[in-house]
Design a protein around this motif. Structure first.
Motif, PDB file in Angstrom:
ATOM      1  N   THR A 170      25.659   1.411   4.484  1.00 38.96           N
ATOM      2  CA  THR A 170      25.905   2.711   3.866  1.00 38.96           C
ATOM      3  C   THR A 170      25.896   2.565   2.351  1.00 38.96           C
ATOM      4  O   THR A 170      26.522   1.646   1.812  1.00 38.96           O
ATOM      5  N   VAL A 171      25.195   3.456   1.668  1.00 34.94           N
ATOM      6  CA  VAL A 171      25.137   3.401   0.201  1.00 34.94           C
ATOM      7  C   VAL A 171      26.462   3.894  -0.363  1.00 34.94           C
ATOM      8  O   VAL A 171      26.845   5.052  -0.183  1.00 34.94           O
ATOM      9  N   THR A 172      27.176   3.008  -1.043  1.00 37.19           N
ATOM     10  CA  THR A 172      28.485   3.352  -1.610  1.00 37.19           C
ATOM     11  C   THR A 172      28.535   3.195  -3.130  1.00 37.19           C
ATOM     12  O   THR A 172      29.563   3.460  -3.732  1.00 37.19           O
ATOM     13  N   ASP A 173      27.441   2.752  -3.728  1.00 38.68           N
ATOM     14  CA  ASP A 173      27.379   2.633  -5.188  1.00 38.68           C
ATOM     15  C   ASP A 173      26.876   3.964  -5.761  1.00 38.68           C
ATOM     16  O   ASP A 173      25.768   4.398  -5.433  1.00 38.68           O
ATOM     17  N   PRO A 174      27.672   4.636  -6.618  1.00 37.73           N
ATOM     18  CA  PRO A 174      27.279   5.963  -7.110  1.00 37.73           C
ATOM     19  C   PRO A 174      25.930   5.981  -7.821  1.00 37.73           C
ATOM     20  O   PRO A 174      25.141   6.916  -7.630  1.00 37.73           O
ATOM     21  N   ALA A 175      25.651   4.972  -8.638  1.00 37.83           N
ATOM     22  CA  ALA A 175      24.380   4.952  -9.366  1.00 37.83           C
ATOM     23  C   ALA A 175      23.202   4.838  -8.402  1.00 37.83           C
ATOM     24  O   ALA A 175      22.184   5.533  -8.545  1.00 37.83           O
TER      25      ALA A 175
END
Length: 251
Positions: A170-175
């Motif tokens: 799951t993509v959890t890095d805001p950038a």
């Protein structure tokens, strides 16, 4: 509605009682409802009895409590989700028949992905979503489409976090998530391997209303590593047909 000694209205407490039920918790005792709703035992018993009497809750033979059929009936009357589901279902059935995998329809509700329909094939792969189930907006292909095309303030609320990891991928890095969302707006599709389950790939496209606003996401869940091109083409064709059906019959 009159306030309780804690300042809550009766309506707020009723909502708390109903929210103790979920897709994985369909039957409870009154004591369990009271504990999960944070209500005194006497209040919980009185409220449950009142809700059973008016049909919003029901009791089984063992006196356990479940959501009532009247609640379902009232929820469907004039429901926007029901009209959308009715417009989408024939085209979802075609997609599901042609790709032989899970096919889903989702909308944004309270800053989450709410799945309002799901069709499954007996031999389809893993899929944890259910009708009336929810996932964080950033954590599924459907949610990513809805987030990418949603209002700016919605994206900022979600990107502010915290961004929960539903799976290792799951993509959890805001950038990084901003870049993913920009790509979705550019390409009109998302292919998200492992975002919910490592063995699956979610593929999703937007469903638009007459003026072009995205009102739903149409998705398929494929086995990890399976080709996605055919599924993307089928989803795009179905989303276009759903949009036309919505335009013909009104929102």
């Amino acid at each position: 509605m009159a306030n309780s000694p804690t300042g809550e209205t009766v309506t707020e407490r009723i909502v708390r009682v109903l929210e103790t039920f979920g897709t994985d918790r369909t039957v409870q005792t009154t004591a369990e409802i009271g504990r999960r709703a944070g209500l005194p035992s006497s209040t919980a018993h009185r409220m449950v009895a009142d809700l059973v009497e008016c049909g919003l809750l029901e009791r089984d033979e063992e006196q356990r409590v479940r959501l009532g059929m009247r609640l379902w009936e009232l929820a469907l009357r004039g429901s926007r989700a029901l009209r959308l589901r009715q417009a989408a279902l024939p085209f979802m059935e075609r997609v599901q028949a042609r790709i032989g995998e899970h096919t889903q329809l989702a909308v944004v509700e309270n800053d989450e992905t709410l799945f309002i329909e799901r069709l499954s094939h007996p031999h389809a792969g893993a899929n944890i979503t259910r009708i009336a189930g929810r996932l964080p907006l950033h954590a599924s292909s459907s949610g990513l489409v809805l987030l990418a095309h949603g209002p700016e303030e919605l994206r900022e609320r979600v990107l502010t976090g915290p961004l929960e990891a539903v799976s290792r991928e799951t993509v959890t890095d805001p950038a990084r998530l901003r870049r993913v969302l920009a790509d979705i707006r550019r390409d009109g599709v998302v292919v998200a391997p492992g975002s919910v389950e490592t063995v699956s790939t979610g593929v999703a496209v937007p469903v638009r209303e007459e003026r072009g606003r995205v009102i739903a996401a149409l998705s398929a869940v494929l086995p990890r590593g399976a080709p996605t091109r055919h599924a993307v083409a089928e989803l795009r064709a179905a989303a276009s047909a759903i949009s036309a059906a919505i335009g013909a019959h009104g929102p």
